[in-house]
Design a protein around this motif. Structure first.
Motif, PDB file in Angstrom:
ATOM      1  N   TYR A   1      19.296 -37.919 -54.448  1.00 58.80           N
ATOM      2  CA  TYR A   1      18.342 -37.394 -55.422  1.00 58.80           C
ATOM      3  C   TYR A   1      16.995 -37.991 -55.037  1.00 58.80           C
ATOM      4  N   LEU A   2      16.016 -37.152 -54.805  1.00 59.25           N
ATOM      5  CA  LEU A   2      14.688 -37.631 -54.439  1.00 59.25           C
ATOM      6  C   LEU A   2      13.862 -37.855 -55.697  1.00 59.25           C
ATOM      7  N   ALA A   3      13.539 -39.108 -55.950  1.00 59.53           N
ATOM      8  CA  ALA A   3      12.702 -39.430 -57.109  1.00 59.53           C
ATOM      9  C   ALA A   3      11.318 -38.824 -56.902  1.00 59.53           C
ATOM     10  N   PRO A   4      10.708 -38.340 -57.973  1.00 59.33           N
ATOM     11  CA  PRO A   4       9.385 -37.733 -57.840  1.00 59.33           C
ATOM     12  C   PRO A   4       8.298 -38.764 -57.559  1.00 59.33           C
ATOM     13  N   ALA A   5       7.129 -38.283 -57.213  1.00 59.78           N
ATOM     14  CA  ALA A   5       6.001 -39.155 -56.872  1.00 59.78           C
ATOM     15  C   ALA A   5       5.531 -39.991 -58.059  1.00 59.78           C
ATOM     16  N   GLU A   6       5.698 -39.479 -59.268  1.00 56.95           N
ATOM     17  CA  GLU A   6       5.230 -40.170 -60.479  1.00 56.95           C
ATOM     18  C   GLU A   6       6.403 -40.702 -61.286  1.00 56.95           C
ATOM     19  N   LEU A   7       6.488 -42.012 -61.418  1.00 52.97           N
ATOM     20  CA  LEU A   7       7.485 -42.642 -62.286  1.00 52.97           C
ATOM     21  C   LEU A   7       6.748 -43.478 -63.324  1.00 52.97           C
ATOM     22  N   THR A   8       6.007 -42.776 -64.152  1.00 51.77           N
ATOM     23  CA  THR A   8       5.217 -43.417 -65.207  1.00 51.77           C
ATOM     24  C   THR A   8       5.735 -42.955 -66.564  1.00 51.77           C
TER      25      THR A   8
ATOM     26  N   LEU B   1      30.126 -35.649 -60.688  1.00 47.43           N
ATOM     27  CA  LEU B   1      30.858 -35.251 -59.492  1.00 47.43           C
ATOM     28  C   LEU B   1      31.094 -36.365 -58.488  1.00 47.43           C
ATOM     29  N   ASP B   2      30.133 -37.293 -58.374  1.00 44.62           N
ATOM     30  CA  ASP B   2      30.184 -38.167 -57.214  1.00 44.62           C
ATOM     31  C   ASP B   2      29.339 -39.420 -57.402  1.00 44.62           C
ATOM     32  N   HIS B   3      29.426 -40.270 -56.415  1.00 38.21           N
ATOM     33  CA  HIS B   3      28.533 -41.413 -56.222  1.00 38.21           C
ATOM     34  C   HIS B   3      27.127 -40.823 -56.034  1.00 38.21           C
ATOM     35  N   VAL B   4      26.130 -41.425 -56.606  1.00 37.97           N
ATOM     36  CA  VAL B   4      24.773 -40.881 -56.504  1.00 37.97           C
ATOM     37  C   VAL B   4      23.849 -41.886 -55.835  1.00 37.97           C
ATOM     38  N   CYS B   5      23.070 -41.376 -54.921  1.00 37.42           N
ATOM     39  CA  CYS B   5      22.051 -42.165 -54.242  1.00 37.42           C
ATOM     40  C   CYS B   5      20.690 -41.624 -54.671  1.00 37.42           C
ATOM     41  N   VAL B   6      19.805 -42.518 -55.085  1.00 35.23           N
ATOM     42  CA  VAL B   6      18.446 -42.129 -55.460  1.00 35.23           C
ATOM     43  C   VAL B   6      17.500 -42.674 -54.406  1.00 35.23           C
ATOM     44  N   ASP B   7      16.713 -41.792 -53.838  1.00 38.38           N
ATOM     45  CA  ASP B   7      15.759 -42.149 -52.790  1.00 38.38           C
ATOM     46  C   ASP B   7      14.354 -42.170 -53.384  1.00 38.38           C
ATOM     47  N   PHE B   8      13.691 -43.302 -53.286  1.00 36.12           N
ATOM     48  CA  PHE B   8      12.375 -43.501 -53.890  1.00 36.12           C
ATOM     49  C   PHE B   8      11.231 -43.382 -52.889  1.00 36.12           C
ATOM     50  N   GLN B   9      11.481 -42.835 -51.718  1.00 38.90           N
ATOM     51  CA  GLN B   9      10.453 -42.808 -50.677  1.00 38.90           C
ATOM     52  C   GLN B   9       9.206 -42.014 -51.054  1.00 38.90           C
ATOM     53  N   ALA B  10       9.305 -41.049 -51.961  1.00 37.18           N
ATOM     54  CA  ALA B  10       8.145 -40.230 -52.329  1.00 37.18           C
ATOM     55  C   ALA B  10       7.319 -40.821 -53.473  1.00 37.18           C
ATOM     56  N   VAL B  11       7.795 -41.901 -54.080  1.00 41.99           N
ATOM     57  CA  VAL B  11       7.109 -42.473 -55.249  1.00 41.99           C
ATOM     58  C   VAL B  11       5.746 -43.033 -54.844  1.00 41.99           C
TER      59      VAL B  11
ATOM     60  N   LEU C   1       3.873 -45.759 -60.331  1.00 45.41           N
ATOM     61  CA  LEU C   1       4.930 -46.146 -61.268  1.00 45.41           C
ATOM     62  C   LEU C   1       4.409 -47.191 -62.230  1.00 45.41           C
ATOM     63  N   ASP C   2       5.138 -47.345 -63.308  1.00 42.40           N
ATOM     64  CA  ASP C   2       4.855 -48.408 -64.262  1.00 42.40           C
ATOM     65  C   ASP C   2       6.185 -48.939 -64.778  1.00 42.40           C
ATOM     66  N   SER C   3       6.149 -49.783 -65.792  1.00 45.26           N
ATOM     67  CA  SER C   3       7.374 -50.427 -66.272  1.00 45.26           C
ATOM     68  C   SER C   3       8.397 -49.437 -66.826  1.00 45.26           C
ATOM     69  N   SER C   4       7.979 -48.239 -67.171  1.00 45.53           N
ATOM     70  CA  SER C   4       8.956 -47.253 -67.649  1.00 45.53           C
ATOM     71  C   SER C   4       9.930 -46.864 -66.540  1.00 45.53           C
TER      72      SER C   4
ATOM     73  N   LEU D   1       8.060 -51.558 -57.580  1.00 43.77           N
ATOM     74  CA  LEU D   1       9.229 -51.407 -58.449  1.00 43.77           C
ATOM     75  C   LEU D   1      10.163 -52.604 -58.291  1.00 43.77           C
ATOM     76  N   SER D   2      10.349 -53.060 -57.077  1.00 39.26           N
ATOM     77  CA  SER D   2      11.174 -54.256 -56.853  1.00 39.26           C
ATOM     78  C   SER D   2      10.598 -55.456 -57.596  1.00 39.26           C
ATOM     79  N   GLN D   3       9.280 -55.593 -57.577  1.00 37.51           N
ATOM     80  CA  GLN D   3       8.632 -56.703 -58.281  1.00 37.51           C
ATOM     81  C   GLN D   3       8.837 -56.593 -59.790  1.00 37.51           C
ATOM     82  N   LEU D   4       8.701 -55.390 -60.338  1.00 29.87           N
ATOM     83  CA  LEU D   4       8.928 -55.209 -61.775  1.00 29.87           C
ATOM     84  C   LEU D   4      10.373 -55.532 -62.154  1.00 29.87           C
ATOM     85  N   ILE D   5      11.302 -55.130 -61.322  1.00 29.28           N
ATOM     86  CA  ILE D   5      12.718 -55.417 -61.574  1.00 29.28           C
ATOM     87  C   ILE D   5      12.938 -56.923 -61.617  1.00 29.28           C
TER      88      ILE D   5
END
Length: 90
Positions: free
Chosen positions: A5-12, A29-39, A42-45, A73-77
């Protein structure tokens, strides 16, 4: 495993609420992989969104894989102390 699943450019706050259900069908259905390459923005949401996606994956007894996490995002986590819950290795 299905295609990532390709995360969108805006994660706000403006956009994350609309993404809450984005993984429901794939998780059924399955194991899910989320790809954040297009982000680009982002903010804390984004952390709240990840926590909810992870909760839903656990409820469905599925694995949620996160790839290409932006450093912001890694820093916020880390700031919120949820690396272990999200199963993110340092």
């Amino acid at each position: 495993m299905s295609q990532p699943y390709l995360a969108p450019a805006e994660l706000t706050a403006e956009f994350c609420g609309r993404l809450l259900d984005a993984l429901d069908a794939p998780l059924a259905l399955d194991h899910v992989c989320v790809d954040f390459q297009a982000v680009k923005s982002l903010d804390s949401s984004a952390v709240a969104l990840l926590l909810e996606w992870h909760r839903r994956a656990q409820a469905a007894q599925r694995q949620l894989e996160l790839m290409h996490l932006p450093s912001a995002l890694s820093q916020l986590i880390k700031v919120y102390g949820v690396e272990e819950f999200l199963q993110i290795k340092a």
